[in-house]
Each structure stands twice: as structure tokens, then as C-alpha cells.
Design a protein around this motif. Structure first.
Motif, PDB file in Angstrom:
ATOM      1  N   ALA A   6      33.212  36.498  35.438  1.00 34.29           N
ATOM      2  CA  ALA A   6      34.280  35.785  36.150  1.00 34.29           C
ATOM      3  C   ALA A   6      35.638  36.447  35.946  1.00 34.29           C
ATOM      4  O   ALA A   6      36.397  36.596  36.898  1.00 34.29           O
ATOM      5  CB  ALA A   6      34.328  34.327  35.714  1.00 34.29           C
ATOM      6  N   GLY A   7      35.947  36.859  34.730  1.00 31.37           N
ATOM      7  CA  GLY A   7      37.240  37.494  34.465  1.00 31.37           C
ATOM      8  C   GLY A   7      37.402  38.796  35.225  1.00 31.37           C
ATOM      9  O   GLY A   7      38.474  39.092  35.762  1.00 31.37           O
ATOM     10  N   LEU A   8      36.353  39.585  35.287  1.00 26.22           N
ATOM     11  CA  LEU A   8      36.401  40.853  36.011  1.00 26.22           C
ATOM     12  C   LEU A   8      36.546  40.614  37.507  1.00 26.22           C
ATOM     13  O   LEU A   8      37.339  41.273  38.175  1.00 26.22           O
ATOM     14  CB  LEU A   8      35.140  41.666  35.719  1.00 26.22           C
ATOM     15  CG  LEU A   8      35.068  43.040  36.358  1.00 26.22           C
ATOM     16  CD1 LEU A   8      36.202  43.938  35.873  1.00 26.22           C
ATOM     17  CD2 LEU A   8      33.725  43.694  36.051  1.00 26.22           C
ATOM     18  N   ILE A   9      35.808  39.648  38.030  1.00 28.24           N
ATOM     19  CA  ILE A   9      35.910  39.338  39.451  1.00 28.24           C
ATOM     20  C   ILE A   9      37.307  38.828  39.774  1.00 28.24           C
ATOM     21  O   ILE A   9      37.911  39.224  40.775  1.00 28.24           O
ATOM     22  CB  ILE A   9      34.816  38.332  39.869  1.00 28.24           C
ATOM     23  CG1 ILE A   9      33.439  38.996  39.765  1.00 28.24           C
ATOM     24  CG2 ILE A   9      35.055  37.814  41.282  1.00 28.24           C
ATOM     25  CD1 ILE A   9      32.280  38.049  39.943  1.00 28.24           C
ATOM     26  N   GLN A  10      37.849  37.964  38.931  1.00 26.49           N
ATOM     27  CA  GLN A  10      39.204  37.431  39.153  1.00 26.49           C
ATOM     28  C   GLN A  10      40.235  38.553  39.237  1.00 26.49           C
ATOM     29  O   GLN A  10      41.192  38.455  40.001  1.00 26.49           O
ATOM     30  CB  GLN A  10      39.594  36.478  38.029  1.00 26.49           C
ATOM     31  CG  GLN A  10      39.096  35.077  38.234  1.00 26.49           C
ATOM     32  CD  GLN A  10      39.555  34.181  37.108  1.00 26.49           C
ATOM     33  OE1 GLN A  10      39.240  34.430  35.946  1.00 26.49           O
ATOM     34  NE2 GLN A  10      40.266  33.137  37.466  1.00 26.49           N
ATOM     35  N   LYS A  11      40.044  39.596  38.476  1.00 21.25           N
ATOM     36  CA  LYS A  11      40.988  40.721  38.460  1.00 21.25           C
ATOM     37  C   LYS A  11      41.100  41.375  39.838  1.00 21.25           C
ATOM     38  O   LYS A  11      42.160  41.842  40.221  1.00 21.25           O
ATOM     39  CB  LYS A  11      40.551  41.750  37.416  1.00 21.25           C
ATOM     40  CG  LYS A  11      41.459  42.921  37.274  1.00 21.25           C
ATOM     41  CD  LYS A  11      40.985  43.837  36.159  1.00 21.25           C
ATOM     42  CE  LYS A  11      41.900  45.031  36.012  1.00 21.25           C
ATOM     43  NZ  LYS A  11      41.489  45.916  34.921  1.00 21.25           N
ATOM     44  N   TYR A  12      40.009  41.396  40.594  1.00 21.95           N
ATOM     45  CA  TYR A  12      39.978  42.072  41.892  1.00 21.95           C
ATOM     46  C   TYR A  12      39.909  41.117  43.083  1.00 21.95           C
ATOM     47  O   TYR A  12      39.837  41.561  44.225  1.00 21.95           O
ATOM     48  CB  TYR A  12      38.785  43.040  41.933  1.00 21.95           C
ATOM     49  CG  TYR A  12      38.926  44.135  40.915  1.00 21.95           C
ATOM     50  CD1 TYR A  12      39.788  45.198  41.127  1.00 21.95           C
ATOM     51  CD2 TYR A  12      38.223  44.077  39.712  1.00 21.95           C
ATOM     52  CE1 TYR A  12      39.936  46.198  40.179  1.00 21.95           C
ATOM     53  CE2 TYR A  12      38.363  45.075  38.760  1.00 21.95           C
ATOM     54  CZ  TYR A  12      39.219  46.124  38.995  1.00 21.95           C
ATOM     55  OH  TYR A  12      39.382  47.113  38.054  1.00 21.95           O
ATOM     56  N   GLU A  13      39.950  39.814  42.833  1.00 23.06           N
ATOM     57  CA  GLU A  13      39.872  38.833  43.911  1.00 23.06           C
ATOM     58  C   GLU A  13      41.092  38.860  44.812  1.00 23.06           C
ATOM     59  O   GLU A  13      42.205  39.078  44.357  1.00 23.06           O
ATOM     60  CB  GLU A  13      39.794  37.412  43.322  1.00 23.06           C
ATOM     61  CG  GLU A  13      38.445  36.957  42.968  1.00 23.06           C
ATOM     62  CD  GLU A  13      38.473  35.546  42.402  1.00 23.06           C
ATOM     63  OE1 GLU A  13      37.446  34.895  42.500  1.00 23.06           O
ATOM     64  OE2 GLU A  13      39.505  35.099  41.854  1.00 23.06           O
ATOM     65  N   VAL A  14      40.841  38.607  46.081  1.00 23.56           N
ATOM     66  CA  VAL A  14      41.908  38.397  47.053  1.00 23.56           C
ATOM     67  C   VAL A  14      41.525  37.180  47.891  1.00 23.56           C
ATOM     68  O   VAL A  14      40.356  36.821  47.984  1.00 23.56           O
ATOM     69  CB  VAL A  14      42.126  39.630  47.966  1.00 23.56           C
ATOM     70  CG1 VAL A  14      42.675  40.798  47.179  1.00 23.56           C
ATOM     71  CG2 VAL A  14      40.857  40.028  48.677  1.00 23.56           C
ATOM     72  N   SER A  15      42.496  36.573  48.498  1.00 19.75           N
ATOM     73  CA  SER A  15      42.252  35.445  49.388  1.00 19.75           C
ATOM     74  C   SER A  15      41.883  36.009  50.759  1.00 19.75           C
ATOM     75  O   SER A  15      42.639  36.791  51.339  1.00 19.75           O
ATOM     76  CB  SER A  15      43.498  34.572  49.478  1.00 19.75           C
ATOM     77  OG  SER A  15      43.244  33.469  50.308  1.00 19.75           O
TER      78      SER A  15
END
Length: 113
Positions: A6-15
Motif C-alpha cells: 500500500a505504501g509503495l502504491i500510494q507513492k505513485y498514485e494519481v487521481s
């Protein structure tokens, strides 16, 4: 759950605008076709180019033109996203919640006329 991504995905997430259309159906009372309803909402996801390893492992089903979507919540594979100025159709689905805390999808860019 074995891995926490989750932390890694959050780092690269965009809306990203995510559109889903409910399936149409035939009204049993009138016999007429009722079109599905489209709804669009912004969803957080990491949308990345397909890497060489994913292309190789897919045996040709995935190309470098595809995008890989990582999401912390499930998406409907009948949906599409608007990303990089184009509409991308979600083609395949991978539920990795047995091993981690994410879902993985492959998206294909829709052709433009």
C-alpha cells in the motif's frame, strides 16, 4: 496477507477519472431494451507503463503500449480510465489480496479515429 504494498502504491498514485457502465437489459414488462448507465468518478491508482518483464512473461498478450494499473481497491474490468489524454480500457484483472494488499490490471489504449 504476506506483503504490504500500500505504501509503495500510494507513492505513485494519481487521481484518475474511472468510468463504468452498468449492463443493459431487456425490460421484462415491455420487451424493450434499456441501455446501461455510465458513471464516472475519480479513483486513486498507480498507472505505469508495462515493463519488459511483464511483456516477456505475458507471451505477447501485453506489449510496451499497455499500461499496468495497481490499485488498493477493486475495479470493474468493464471499466475504462482517462489517462495521458486517452481512454484506456481495462482488459485483465489480477487479485493479489491473498499475498498483498492490492489489485493489478492491464489497460489497453482505445483507438482514436
Amino acid at each position: 496477507m504476506l506483503y504490504n504494498f500500500a505504501g509503495l502504491i500510494q507513492k505513485y498514485e494519481v487521481s484518475v477519472p474511472y468510468t463504468i457502465e452498468t449492463a443493459g437489459y431487456r425490460d421484462p414488462a415491455t420487451g424493450r431494451w434499456v441501455d446501461g448507465i455510465k458513471s464516472t468518478a475519480d479513483r486513486l491508482m498507480a498507472v505505469l507503463p508495462a515493463d519488459k518483464q511483464a511483456v516477456y512473461e505475458s507471451g505477447g498478450r501485453i506489449t510496451s503500449a499497455n499500461r499496468i494499473i495497481y490499485s488498493r481497491s477493486a475495479l470493474d474490468v468493464r471499466g475504462s480510465i482517462l489517462f495521458e489524454g486517452a481512454r484506456w480500457t481495462i482488459e485483465t484483472y489480477g487479485d493479489y489480496t491473498t499475498y498483498g494488499d492490492f489489485f493489478r490490471y492491464v489497460a489497453t489504449r482505445e483507438a482514436t479515429a
